[in-house]
Design an enzyme around this catalytic site. Structure first.
Site, PDB file in Angstrom:
ATOM      1  N   ASP A  47       0.841  -1.190   0.000  1.00 40.86           N
ATOM      2  CA  ASP A  47       0.000   0.000   0.000  1.00 40.86           C
ATOM      3  C   ASP A  47       0.881   1.247   0.000  1.00 40.86           C
ATOM      4  OD1 ASP A  47      -2.311  -1.496   0.119  1.00 40.86           O
ATOM      5  OD2 ASP A  47      -2.524  -1.345   2.291  1.00 40.86           O
ATOM      6  N   ASP A  89      -7.535   1.481   7.551  1.00 41.63           N
ATOM      7  CA  ASP A  89      -6.255   2.078   7.928  1.00 41.63           C
ATOM      8  C   ASP A  89      -6.499   3.530   8.337  1.00 41.63           C
ATOM      9  OD1 ASP A  89      -6.513   3.551   5.562  1.00 41.63           O
ATOM     10  OD2 ASP A  89      -4.969   2.441   4.488  1.00 41.63           O
ATOM     11  N   ARG A 181      -4.500  -5.057   6.726  1.00 41.33           N
ATOM     12  CA  ARG A 181      -5.633  -4.213   7.149  1.00 41.33           C
ATOM     13  C   ARG A 181      -6.842  -5.066   7.544  1.00 41.33           C
ATOM     14  NH1 ARG A 181      -7.215  -0.868   2.534  1.00 41.33           N
ATOM     15  NH2 ARG A 181      -5.938  -2.243   1.231  1.00 41.33           N
TER      16      ARG A 181
END
Length: 301
Positions: A47, A89, A181
């Site tokens: 990410d 997140d 996540r």
């Protein structure tokens, strides 16, 4: 006539310690520019806000990317307890809160439920495809949809620190396709307090370690110099999980042309996937059958 690619014909792996704030694709583009490489790709997306190991394959090493993608990986991450967000997140909006704060013993006990073969629902803000479209695009457009659960192998999940009541630092070793996540989200749900990731770092991926990675500042400083070339690791490091066989002279010639070639093998089962080398350099990957390697990928080194 095929158009010749621009750039250098360079093959191998460059391990990058990715900073926060950049996409994995942006890092690959930076590496390709710095090494003037004809071809580059990465083994496993991080990410944008995540840091750590991003292994960039160059040239012929791109053919070994699947073996790093399939390998175990380890992540260190911080979970914020008491809040759920729409992205799972810290980048997202808080959508639920709780005053509950489990103690250390309760957290450690809950972690056992996330080890082994588990079923995981990827975050809606993720790159999984839903009817041909990326989930994150549908989520940003406000579409209503469900993401199907998929299996994930979790080798280990342990608590390594509890900085305060609101945060817990975990380390996870898992197989392909794991979403940290989702682990944070589901752990928060299991604990009855909600949770999301605030910090994520991939500390190793297959044979590659974060401490061996170059920062982007170092890559910029060494760009287009022999000093940067010296950090390029052999293509063969991407094949470490497969058994190595050795080509005969005749086998080498046949394998280079994409034909089954004779190899010297021991302790290898019929049909097992292996790689063949000659003078220490990878020639091909394929299946071992009756004294020959039947190639599926051939390396032009």
């Amino acid at each position: 006539m095929a158009r010749k690619r621009k750039g250098r014909d360079i093959s191998g792996w460059l391990v990058v310690d990715k900073p926060a704030g950049l996409t994995s694709t942006a890092v690959v583009n930076k590496v390709r520019w710095a090494l003037q490489a004809q071809k580059a790709g990465h083994a496993g997306t991080l990410d944008p806000e995540a840091t750590g190991v991003l292994a960039v394959a160059l040239g012929e090493a791109t053919k070994t990317v699947p073996y790093i993608t399939e390998a175990l990986k380890a992540y260190e991450f911080t979970v914020r307890l008491g809040q759920a967000t729409n992205t799972d997140d810290a980048e997202g909006e808080v959508i639920a809160q709780s005053d509950a704060r489990p103690d250390d013993a309760t957290i450690k006990e809950a972690l056992h439920g996330f080890v082994g073969e588990i079923m995981q629902v990827p975050p809606k803000y993720s790159a999984v495809k839903i009817d041909g479209q990326r989930a994150y695009k549908l989520a940003r457009d406000g579409e209503t949809f469900e993401v199907e659960a998929r299996p994930l192998w979790v080798e280990e999940l342990v608590m390594i620190e509890r900085p305060d009541a609101d945060h817990v630092v975990l380390e996870m070793t898992c197989g392909k396709g794991g979403y940290v996540r989702a682990i944070a989200r589901d752990l928060g749900a299991a604990l009855g307090c909600f949770g999301h990731v605030t910090r994520l770092r991939r500390i190793w991926s297959g044979p590659f370690r974060a401490e061996d990675g170059l920062s982007l500042d170092e890559i910029d400083r060494l760009a287009r110099t022999p000093e940067l070339d010296a950090f390029v690791r052999p293509l063969e490091e991407g094949l470490g999980e497969l058994p190595e066989l050795h080509c005969t002279d005749v086998g080498l010639a046949r394998l280079k042309n994409g034909n089954p070639g004779m190899v010297i093998a021991s302790d290898v089962e019929y049909g097992e996937e292996c790689w063949a080398s000659y003078d220490g350099r990878a020639v091909a990957v394929g299946r071992y059958k009756a004294g020959e390697l039947h190639p599926s990928r051939v390396f032009n080194q």
